[in-house]
Scaffold this motif. Structure first.
Motif, PDB file in Angstrom:
ATOM      1  N   SER A   1       0.852  -1.140  -0.044  1.00  0.00           N
ATOM      2  CA  SER A   1      -0.181   0.029   0.281  1.00  0.00           C
ATOM      3  C   SER A   1       1.037   1.103  -0.203  1.00  0.00           C
ATOM      4  O   SER A   1       1.646   1.403   0.946  1.00  0.00           O
ATOM      5  CB  SER A   1      -0.925   0.012   1.078  1.00  0.00           C
ATOM      6  N   MET A   2       0.788   1.942  -0.984  1.00  0.00           N
ATOM      7  CA  MET A   2       1.775   3.336  -1.228  1.00  0.00           C
ATOM      8  C   MET A   2       1.195   4.381  -0.096  1.00  0.00           C
ATOM      9  O   MET A   2       2.044   5.027   0.309  1.00  0.00           O
ATOM     10  CB  MET A   2       1.718   3.972  -2.413  1.00  0.00           C
ATOM     11  N   ALA A   3      -0.171   4.715   0.156  1.00  0.00           N
ATOM     12  CA  ALA A   3      -0.383   5.362   1.135  1.00  0.00           C
ATOM     13  C   ALA A   3      -1.589   4.820   1.952  1.00  0.00           C
ATOM     14  O   ALA A   3      -2.993   4.932   1.377  1.00  0.00           O
ATOM     15  CB  ALA A   3      -1.128   6.512   0.413  1.00  0.00           C
ATOM     16  N   PRO A   4      -1.532   3.995   3.001  1.00  0.00           N
ATOM     17  CA  PRO A   4      -2.747   3.278   3.623  1.00  0.00           C
ATOM     18  C   PRO A   4      -3.591   4.535   4.010  1.00  0.00           C
ATOM     19  O   PRO A   4      -3.253   5.586   4.337  1.00  0.00           O
ATOM     20  CB  PRO A   4      -1.951   2.887   4.685  1.00  0.00           C
ATOM     21  N   SER A   5      -4.765   4.009   4.144  1.00  0.00           N
ATOM     22  CA  SER A   5      -5.942   4.899   4.633  1.00  0.00           C
ATOM     23  C   SER A   5      -5.480   5.856   6.012  1.00  0.00           C
ATOM     24  O   SER A   5      -4.902   4.984   6.765  1.00  0.00           O
ATOM     25  CB  SER A   5      -7.243   4.126   5.126  1.00  0.00           C
ATOM     26  N   GLY A   6      -5.908   6.786   6.009  1.00  0.00           N
ATOM     27  CA  GLY A   6      -5.656   7.805   7.020  1.00  0.00           C
ATOM     28  C   GLY A   6      -4.114   8.153   7.166  1.00  0.00           C
ATOM     29  O   GLY A   6      -3.719   8.860   8.154  1.00  0.00           O
ATOM     30  N   THR A   7      -3.361   7.958   6.279  1.00  0.00           N
ATOM     31  CA  THR A   7      -1.817   8.353   6.118  1.00  0.00           C
ATOM     32  C   THR A   7      -1.617   8.779   4.684  1.00  0.00           C
ATOM     33  O   THR A   7      -2.399   8.691   3.816  1.00  0.00           O
ATOM     34  CB  THR A   7      -0.880   7.197   6.577  1.00  0.00           C
ATOM     35  N   THR A   8      -0.259   9.526   4.862  1.00  0.00           N
ATOM     36  CA  THR A   8       0.145   9.922   3.539  1.00  0.00           C
ATOM     37  C   THR A   8       1.340   9.287   3.017  1.00  0.00           C
ATOM     38  O   THR A   8       1.959   9.500   2.035  1.00  0.00           O
ATOM     39  CB  THR A   8       0.796  11.614   3.886  1.00  0.00           C
ATOM     40  N   GLY A   9       1.656   8.108   3.624  1.00  0.00           N
ATOM     41  CA  GLY A   9       2.553   7.089   3.054  1.00  0.00           C
ATOM     42  C   GLY A   9       3.780   6.919   3.903  1.00  0.00           C
ATOM     43  O   GLY A   9       3.866   7.219   5.103  1.00  0.00           O
ATOM     44  N   TYR A  10       4.672   6.477   3.336  1.00  0.00           N
ATOM     45  CA  TYR A  10       5.959   6.071   3.987  1.00  0.00           C
ATOM     46  C   TYR A  10       6.307   7.156   4.708  1.00  0.00           C
ATOM     47  O   TYR A  10       6.816   6.904   6.036  1.00  0.00           O
ATOM     48  CB  TYR A  10       7.088   5.617   2.811  1.00  0.00           C
ATOM     49  N   ALA A  11       6.643   8.406   4.525  1.00  0.00           N
ATOM     50  CA  ALA A  11       7.354   9.472   5.086  1.00  0.00           C
ATOM     51  C   ALA A  11       6.405   9.781   6.469  1.00  0.00           C
ATOM     52  O   ALA A  11       7.147  10.003   7.534  1.00  0.00           O
ATOM     53  CB  ALA A  11       7.475  10.825   4.173  1.00  0.00           C
ATOM     54  N   ASP A  12       5.285   9.656   6.238  1.00  0.00           N
ATOM     55  CA  ASP A  12       4.257   9.807   7.480  1.00  0.00           C
ATOM     56  C   ASP A  12       4.565   8.611   8.621  1.00  0.00           C
ATOM     57  O   ASP A  12       4.557   8.838   9.730  1.00  0.00           O
ATOM     58  CB  ASP A  12       3.037   9.571   6.982  1.00  0.00           C
ATOM     59  N   LEU A  13       4.448   7.393   8.064  1.00  0.00           N
ATOM     60  CA  LEU A  13       4.790   6.312   8.786  1.00  0.00           C
ATOM     61  C   LEU A  13       5.962   5.946   9.578  1.00  0.00           C
ATOM     62  O   LEU A  13       6.090   5.344  10.627  1.00  0.00           O
ATOM     63  CB  LEU A  13       4.361   4.986   8.253  1.00  0.00           C
ATOM     64  N   ILE A  14       6.976   6.369   8.824  1.00  0.00           N
ATOM     65  CA  ILE A  14       8.599   5.980   9.131  1.00  0.00           C
ATOM     66  C   ILE A  14       8.952   7.070  10.534  1.00  0.00           C
ATOM     67  O   ILE A  14       9.744   6.371  11.226  1.00  0.00           O
ATOM     68  CB  ILE A  14       9.574   6.516   8.182  1.00  0.00           C
ATOM     69  N   LYS A  15       8.149   8.036  10.759  1.00  0.00           N
ATOM     70  CA  LYS A  15       8.479   8.929  11.602  1.00  0.00           C
ATOM     71  C   LYS A  15       8.394   8.341  12.900  1.00  0.00           C
ATOM     72  O   LYS A  15       9.352   8.621  13.831  1.00  0.00           O
ATOM     73  CB  LYS A  15       7.671  10.085  11.487  1.00  0.00           C
ATOM     74  N   ASP A  16       7.360   7.753  13.317  1.00  0.00           N
ATOM     75  CA  ASP A  16       7.153   7.086  14.571  1.00  0.00           C
ATOM     76  C   ASP A  16       7.219   5.433  14.459  1.00  0.00           C
ATOM     77  O   ASP A  16       6.937   4.755  15.645  1.00  0.00           O
ATOM     78  CB  ASP A  16       5.736   7.189  14.894  1.00  0.00           C
ATOM     79  N   SER A  17       7.838   5.013  13.631  1.00  0.00           N
ATOM     80  CA  SER A  17       8.045   3.585  13.616  1.00  0.00           C
ATOM     81  C   SER A  17       9.081   2.851  14.377  1.00  0.00           C
ATOM     82  O   SER A  17       9.880   3.661  14.965  1.00  0.00           O
ATOM     83  CB  SER A  17       8.455   3.254  11.962  1.00  0.00           C
ATOM     84  N   VAL A  18       8.957   1.784  14.744  1.00  0.00           N
ATOM     85  CA  VAL A  18       9.910   1.014  15.844  1.00  0.00           C
ATOM     86  C   VAL A  18      10.641  -0.252  15.035  1.00  0.00           C
ATOM     87  O   VAL A  18       9.765  -0.954  14.217  1.00  0.00           O
ATOM     88  CB  VAL A  18       9.116   0.698  17.120  1.00  0.00           C
ATOM     89  N   ASP A  19      11.901  -0.362  15.093  1.00  0.00           N
ATOM     90  CA  ASP A  19      12.406  -1.553  14.596  1.00  0.00           C
ATOM     91  C   ASP A  19      12.031  -2.775  15.438  1.00  0.00           C
ATOM     92  O   ASP A  19      12.625  -2.822  16.639  1.00  0.00           O
ATOM     93  CB  ASP A  19      13.838  -1.573  14.555  1.00  0.00           C
ATOM     94  N   HIS A  20      11.260  -3.660  15.099  1.00  0.00           N
ATOM     95  CA  HIS A  20      10.856  -4.844  15.897  1.00  0.00           C
ATOM     96  C   HIS A  20      11.963  -6.017  15.257  1.00  0.00           C
ATOM     97  O   HIS A  20      11.829  -6.269  14.418  1.00  0.00           O
ATOM     98  CB  HIS A  20       9.494  -5.226  15.803  1.00  0.00           C
TER      99      HIS A  20
END
Length: 170
Positions: free
Chosen positions: A102-121
């Motif tokens: 998904s290039m821009a999942p619902s409710g997000t603007t995509g990778y740049a939006d999601l990577i900000k608060d991501s966690v390496d699991h």
């Protein structure tokens, strides 16, 4: 016949190929303690041409085909960076099971939006960039599908529990 789901090897190929992505969806929620099973890996890739070329190479290695109802083996797929960028969503089957991009999942603007608060699991001997639980909830709320509505109360409870733990640690 669909391939057995093996998320570890699938994710290993993406990481080894240098694909920049964030794990999203049900499998990402499991990393935070979600008890709901899933049968696919969902990712949001960074959308640069160079990264989509790496993703294309990974998809060729994974023998990716387009997943469609009524076609067990999937439809032929020869992705390149341009074709990957041309669609908002890809539902694929691979030699290790299903992969949704998904290039821009619902409710997000995509990778740049999601990577900000991501966690390496850590899983499968890999460090997997995973969307934050708050971002997973935000996306599932925006998608508003029945399957998402069923899991949201539990995900919100997990988020509240994590927040309470951090508050107690302070």
């Amino acid at each position: 016949m669909p391939e057995p789901w093996q998320p570890g090897p699938l994710l290993e190929v993406l990481l080894r190929r240098g694909v920049r992505f964030v794990l999203i969806g049900g499998f990402a929620a499991i990393a935070y303690g979600s008890p709901f099973p899933t049968e696919d890996v969902d990712i949001t890739p960074e959308a640069s041409t160079a990264n989509l070329k790496r993703l294309s190479d990974a998809l060729h290695e994974l023998k990716a085909k387009i997943r469609t109802e009524g076609v067990d083996d999937g439809l032929p797929f020869d992705p390149d960076a341009a074709s990957l960028a041309a669609a908002r969503m890809w539902n694929l089957t691979t030699c290790y099971g299903d992969l949704d991009i998904s290039m821009a999942p619902s409710g997000t603007t995509g990778y740049a939006d999601l990577i900000k608060d991501s966690v390496d699991h850590a899983a499968f001997g890999l460090l997997i960039p995973t969307a934050s639980l708050a971002d997973i909830i935000r996306s599932k709320q925006a998608a508003n599908r029945p399957k998402d509505q069923r899991v949201l109360p539990v995900l919100r409870e997990l988020l509240a529990s994590r927040h309470d733990q951090h508050t107690d640690d302070d």
